[in-house]
Design an enzyme around this catalytic site. Structure first.
Site, PDB file in Angstrom:
ATOM      1  CB  SER A   1      -4.231   2.169  14.327  1.00  0.00           C
ATOM      2  OG  SER A   1      -4.996   3.249  14.821  1.00  0.00           O
TER       3      SER A   1
ATOM      4  N   GLY B   1       0.810  -1.230   0.000  1.00  0.00           N
ATOM      5  CA  GLY B   1       0.000   0.000   0.000  1.00  0.00           C
ATOM      6  C   GLY B   1       0.832   1.265   0.000  1.00  0.00           C
TER       7      GLY B   1
ATOM      8  CG  ASN C   1       1.213   1.477   4.809  1.00  0.00           C
ATOM      9  OD1 ASN C   1       1.016   2.231   5.762  1.00  0.00           O
ATOM     10  ND2 ASN C   1       0.765   1.736   3.589  1.00  0.00           N
TER      11      ASN C   1
ATOM     12  CB  SER D   1       0.007   3.894  -4.487  1.00  0.00           C
ATOM     13  OG  SER D   1      -1.240   3.681  -3.864  1.00  0.00           O
TER      14      SER D   1
ATOM     15  CE1 TYR E   1      -7.886   1.348   9.938  1.00  0.00           C
ATOM     16  CE2 TYR E   1      -7.890   2.221  12.170  1.00  0.00           C
ATOM     17  CZ  TYR E   1      -7.282   2.099  10.933  1.00  0.00           C
ATOM     18  OH  TYR E   1      -6.077   2.715  10.704  1.00  0.00           O
TER      19      TYR E   1
END
Lengths: 81, 245
Positions: free
Chosen positions: B140, B11, B87, B13, B153
């Site tokens: 996180s 991830g 990530n 980008s 999440y």
């Protein structure tokens, strides 16, 4: 000796050599985790090498139980045939 | 002078992932990354750095992940794989009682299973190389503290921290370290959906009185990849301006 068996024996010796262990006798009855100074990561290394060598992954569809060299050979030969 | 070390970033980008990619390139690593679609930033970095390559991959798809790692290692040629930065992640908001199961399944598939699949493929490379290595999972503070509307999440990030601790135990004897970095609230695309009210509330409650930036996080990633971090494993490093203090 079949190709798979020869590869398993050679690769097992190589993995153990990298740990500083020398093993002379590996037979079809040799159990990886009890008869040899191997741990589960060594066994994972052997499986990864076997997949690279044969292009086969008998564990793709789930866990398969094996304890000794002969049982591992059989897992690969059963897919090959 | 580029380092002879290849790092895979999932991830990479946009957002934090892009920041990590840029930081690793500036530190001399060979970097490969993946995402579903190629952004302009990826093309620009490929033009600037010969030691950077983007690949298409849907993280969360086991076969695509295996193919990505294989292609990335082939691209890196004789530069051995040194690390993976897990990530890639998605955030979807909504109280669980009205949150569609399909959405939580998708989220967990990307954030948790995706990281697990990628770690598996990378560990197999480390075993083949008979080498040490580093795995860094971007979790996180939401994983430990929770947040209204982010149950799935939160669960995915807590799962990532569990994955970190288990893999650290499992692979320590091969000198493979596994750690998490738990950012607080960052000023990225992912937080752009926060209402102004919530944003101000977070800033008020943060001792540093601001949201974090990508640049607050990337030094910890490069540190965990450095020789100085060789004995750190199974840890979660919180970088949140003190809000969870």
């Amino acid at each position: 000796m079949s190709n798979i068996l020869q590869f398993i024996v050679d690769e097992t010796r190589q993995i153990l050599l990298q740990k500083g262990e020398t093993v002379t006798d590996i037979t079809l009855e040799t159990e990886f985790l009890t008869d040899l100074p191997m741990d589960s990561l060594d066994l994972a290394t052997l499986i990864v090498s076997l997949e690279m060598h044969t292009g086969l992954d008998p564990f793709r569809s789930g866990f398969k139980t094996f304890y000794n060299v002969g049982q591992l050979v059989e897992l690969y030969e059963s897919i090959e045939n | 002078m580029p380092l002879m070390k290849h790092v895979i970033v999932s991830g990479g980008s946009k957002g934090l992932g892009l920041g990590i990619v840029k930081s690793l390139l500036q530190n001399g690593y060979h970097v490969s990354t993946c995402s579903r679609t190629k952004t302009n930033a990826m093309t620009e970095l490929e033009d600037i750095y010969s030691c950077f390559q983007w690949f298409p991959c849907q993280i969360g798809d086991a076969q695509q992940t295996a193919d990505f790692v294989k292609s990335a290692c082939e691209w890196a040629q004789d530069v051995p794989l040194w690390a993976v930065i897990n990530n890639a992640g998605v955030a979807k908001e909504g109280v669980l009682a009205s949150f569609p199961n399909l959405e939580s399944d998708d989220l967990l598939q990307v954030n948790l299973n995706g990281a697990l699949y990628l770690a598996r493929e990378v560990l197999r490379v480390f075993l083949r190389q008979n080498s040490a290595g580093r795995i860094v999972n971007i979790s996180s503070i939401i994983g430990t503290r929770g947040y209204t509307g982010l149950a799935a999440y939160s669960a995915s990030k807590a799962g990532l921290d569990g994955l970190t601790r288990a893999l650290a135990r499992e692979n320590g004897r091969r000198n493979i370290t596994v750690n998490s970095i738990a950012p607080g609230y960052l000023d990225t695309e992912m937080s752009s959906t926060l209402s102004d009210n919530k944003r101000q509330q977070i800033i008020r409650r943060t001792p540093m009185h601001r949201l974090g930036s990508v640049d607050d996080i990337t030094p910890a990633v490069t540190f965990l990849l450095s020789d100085g971090a060789a004995f750190i494993t199974g840890q979660t490093i919180t970088i949140d301006g003190g809000i969870t203090n």
